[in-house]
Scaffold this active site. Structure first.
Site, PDB file in Angstrom:
ATOM      1  CD  GLU A   1       9.257 -23.326 -10.748  1.00  0.00           C
ATOM      2  OE1 GLU A   1       9.015 -23.111 -11.958  1.00  0.00           O
ATOM      3  OE2 GLU A   1       9.726 -24.386 -10.325  1.00  0.00           O
TER       4      GLU A   1
ATOM      5  CE  LYS B   1       1.812 -18.769 -17.746  1.00  0.00           C
ATOM      6  NZ  LYS B   1       2.608 -18.514 -18.920  1.00  0.00           N
TER       7      LYS B   1
ATOM      8  CG  ASP C   1       5.197 -12.837 -21.154  1.00  0.00           C
ATOM      9  OD1 ASP C   1       4.902 -13.834 -21.844  1.00  0.00           O
ATOM     10  OD2 ASP C   1       4.699 -11.715 -21.334  1.00  0.00           O
TER      11      ASP C   1
ATOM     12  CE1 TYR D   1       9.519 -24.154 -17.151  1.00  0.00           C
ATOM     13  CE2 TYR D   1      10.343 -21.911 -17.300  1.00  0.00           C
ATOM     14  CZ  TYR D   1       9.581 -22.945 -17.807  1.00  0.00           C
ATOM     15  OH  TYR D   1       8.908 -22.788 -18.972  1.00  0.00           O
TER      16      TYR D   1
ATOM     17  CE  LYS E   1      -1.960 -16.613 -18.715  1.00  0.00           C
ATOM     18  NZ  LYS E   1      -1.518 -15.957 -19.903  1.00  0.00           N
TER      19      LYS E   1
ATOM     20  CB  CYS F   1       3.252  14.494 -45.469  1.00  0.00           C
ATOM     21  SG  CYS F   1       4.020  14.968 -43.913  1.00  0.00           S
TER      22      CYS F   1
ATOM     23  CB  CYS G   1       5.287  18.841 -45.745  1.00  0.00           C
ATOM     24  SG  CYS G   1       5.578  17.192 -46.404  1.00  0.00           S
TER      25      CYS G   1
ATOM     26  CB  CYS H   1       6.648  12.225 -45.340  1.00  0.00           C
ATOM     27  SG  CYS H   1       6.975  13.838 -46.070  1.00  0.00           S
TER      28      CYS H   1
ATOM     29  CB  CYS I   1       8.711  16.801 -44.216  1.00  0.00           C
ATOM     30  SG  CYS I   1       7.349  16.549 -43.063  1.00  0.00           S
TER      31      CYS I   1
END
Ligand code: IVH
Length: 662
Positions: free
Chosen positions: A112, A114, A116, A222, A310, A404, A407, A420, A425
């Site tokens: 099957e 896997k 995630d 499952y 995996k 920033c 600016c 900022c 800006c």
């Protein structure tokens, strides 16, 4: 004659069909507006005939009052984990071990995907869903029943009178919806989720199930938990039963008789998984017979009858050479890793996101460190963590900037974000204008990033309304701008005035309003003026709109400056009304034609789907004989096969463009 009961059944069936298309495949088959109308009719019908309101009606998926905390509940049977391996040899050894212990028995297996996601256990008693738990520590989990009930494709009732039917599986965030969620979050100036699993886990942790209901979570089931009154002795039978009961089962599984078949299945799964609705990180190999499983038993941690193989994740290790700071549209500063270039998943990666300063602190990432980076699917490369063993004394801390980078304004903390606060800006202005003109928003032809930068520098454009005041002279006066290109840009600007309302709403860049939210708002209010006049409560009645978005909208439209911007856009002649689908001028109408999109396209799938709908075509989620065309991008999987099997015409993106151009 249609009785209320008959109409109710028909409505429930139709809504479920659309839910499956939207939530499991992220390929809606009707407009939000039409969906809302069906849903409204259901609610009204149930109000007039309360006896029709069954526990499994779609009307019961909206979530309930927020909980103060989750209750912890003991699992009827512990939820075990799996041993895993990255090596095919180890997987074969595992099978050999089973065969040695069960000498003389003929072993068969099921392979099957896997999934995630986030592991959960559901309990049906006499066919009714009574409880849903997280794995927790395997012995006890959190009761998240209210959240699970909002999952549209999960039956609240099944046709089984078994006293106890416990079924286990994974809650996941559909991949297509995940990409959309992150695009929306990014566009709305919010932190993106690192992967679909985090998005699913974060959503399930919500104590307010009404918020969960607004996210398109899905589930795949499952495995068995406690069973009473269920006749079943093998995994293959169990998967069949899951399907028969209308519960979502894995998209594809393999029945195998020996190691060679197992290896082939694992390989096949690796190609096919890219077309699945959920993210997968491996294959699970399970012994089919439950009687033999019992004979093998389990270690303290995992069963001896199953193993997870995996697939190697797309990861690489490289050196963090520097950190730069990107200023977002809302002023949020994102730290970006500048890396020693490294090959990852077929491309050279030089930069990766560090998400935010909290993450840097949590992972203790320092300049000069060896870092692991990951690129999963379409997800942007991200720094996973530090290879601590490789750290030398020469590493230096990453300091958040005080000013920033664009600016030089003093930066301020806003939760985990550094922002900022300077509204003027230039980096923010540029990002805002770029967002407005972008393909996913107003789609102004020819208005790319570098042109916007030139326009901002020349002080010709400060806000979106300024685009519409640009003259041919001003444009052709810019460096590297030929007369012909300037004409094209002007044409692009003029054409964008007719864009659909949702594009304008999205383009305005209101905090928390992504493309999906903008569509829902346009479908509900029809005009920008009605939207601007709406209060928080009315806004929250719109599907996909929560409190945070509603408040953000009210604040945005309440600002004097924004109101002025709207008036200037109106004077410029922009369309403020939601349009009906119509054939594009000069193109062919796709009226009566149904399309199915599959694989990775060069544009977001919803953009392509929109274009088809705008030309009068329909977009469906699965291929049938009635499908007119399948539009296949890269890595197209089972839908392409379906098309070939059913003899449905297949187009690539260029083919679609040609068809639309007539
Ligand atoms: S069977 C007792 N099957 O992966 C065995 N697990 O890393 C129960 N998972 O704990 C698990 N897809 O949460 C099984 N097809 C699948 C799965 C799967 C994902 C999860 C599950 C498990 C974890 C182990």
């Amino acid at each position: 004659m249609s009785t209320p009961a008959k109409r109710h059944r028909a409505l429930v069936e139709e809504i479920r069909r659309h839910d499956r298309a939207y939530y499991e495949e992220a390929a809606p088959t009707i407009s939000d507006q039409d969906y809302d109308a069906l849903y409204r009719e259901l609610i009204d019908l149930e109000a007039a005939h309360p006896e029709l309101r069954t526990a499994d009606s779609p009307s019961q998926r909206v979530g309930g009052a927020p909980l103060a905390h989750f209750t912890t509940v003991a699992h009827a049977q512990p939820m075990q984990s799996l041993d895993n391996t990255y090596s095919a040899t180890e997987m074969e050894e595992f099978v050999d071990r089973m065969q040695r212990t069960l000498e003389g028995q003929e072993l068969t297996f099921v392979v099957e995907p896997k999934v995630d996601g986030v592991a959960v256990s559901l309990r049906y008693e006499h066919g009714k869903l009574v409880q849903g738990l997280t794995r927790g520590d395997g012995q006890r989990g959190d009761d998240i029943t209210a959240n699970l009930r909002t999952i549209r494709t999960l039956p609240l009732e099944i046709k089984s009178d078994a006293p106890i039917f416990e079924v286990r599986g994974e809650v996941y965030y559909p991949r297509v919806a995940f990409d959309k969620l992150n695009r929306q979050r990014e566009a709305a100036g919010e932190a993106v989720f690192a992967n679909p699993r985090n998005a699913a886990a974060g959503t399930l942790k919500q104590l307010d199930s009404r918020l969960v209901a607004k996210r398109p979570l899905a589930i795949v089931l499952y495995g068995p938990g406690e069973l009473r009154g269920v006749e079943c002795g093998t995994q293959s039978e169990f998967l069949k039963l899951v399907k028969k009961l209308g519960l979502p089962a894995p998209e594809k599984t393999w029945f195998c008789r020996d190691k060679a078949e197992l290896l082939r299945a694992v390989e096949e799964l690796d190609t096919e998984r890219r077309g699945f609705a959920y993210a997968t990180d491996g294959a699970v190999v399970k012994l089919d017979s439950w009687r033999l499983r019992a004979a093998l038993g389990a270690t303290s941690k995992a069963p001896r009858w199953a193993i997870a193989y995996k697939y190697s994740a797309e990861k690489a290790v490289t050196t963090l050479e520097g950190v730069t700071f990107q200023v977002g549209r809302t002023g949020a500063i994102t730290p970006v890793a500048e890396l020693k270039p490294v090959l990852l998943a077929g491309t050279v990666v030089k930069r990766a996101t560090l998400h935010n300063f909290e993450e840097i602190k949590r992972k203790d990432i320092r300049l000069g460190d060896h870092v692991t980076i990951e690129k999963a699917g379409e997800i942007i490369p991200a720094v996973l963590g530090v290879v601590v063993e490789a750290r030398t004394k020469a590493v230096r801390a990453i300091e958040p900037p005080a000013q920033c980078p664009a600016c030089e304004h003093k930066l301020a903390w806003d939760g985990i974000f550094l922002r900022c606060p300077n509204r003027a800006c230039p980096a923010q202005t540029q990002r805002k204008l770029g967002h407005f003109a972008a393909r996913g928003a107003m789609d102004i032809d020819g208005m790319g990033e570098s042109l916007i930068e030139q326009l901002v520098e020349a002080d010709l454009v400060k806000d979106p309304a300024d685009f519409y005041a640009l003259t041919l002279e001003q444009l052709s006066g810019l460096e590297r701008m030929a007369e012909k290109s300037a004409q094209n840009v002007v044409a692009g600007i003029v054409a964008s005035k007719q864009q659909d309302l949702w594009r304008l709403i999205f383009g305005l860049g209101i905090l928390h309003v992504g493309a999906g939210g903008a569509r829902a708002l346009a479908a509900h209010f029809h005009t920008l003026d009605k939207l601007a006049a709406a209060g928080v409560e009315e806004l929250q009645n719109v599907r996909d709109v929560g409190e945070v978005m509603a408040e953000s909208l009210v604040t945005w439209f309440g600002s004097e400056e924004n109101r002025e911007l709207i008036e200037r856009l109106r004077k410029a002649g922009l369309n403020f009304e939601a349009q009906q689908a119509a054939a594009p001028v000069g193109g062919t109408s796709l009226e009566g034609k149904t399309f199915v999109l599959t694989g990775t396209l060069t544009e977001p799938r919803d953009v392509v789907a929109d274009r088809i709908r705008a030309a009068g075509g329909k977009v469906a989620s699965s291929v049938s004989k009635k499908t007119s065309y399948v539009v296949a991008g890269e890595h197209a999987g089972s839908k392409l096969e379906d098309a070939q099997r059913l003899g449905v015409a297949v187009l690539d993106e260029a083919g679609l463009a040609k068809l639309m151009a007539g």
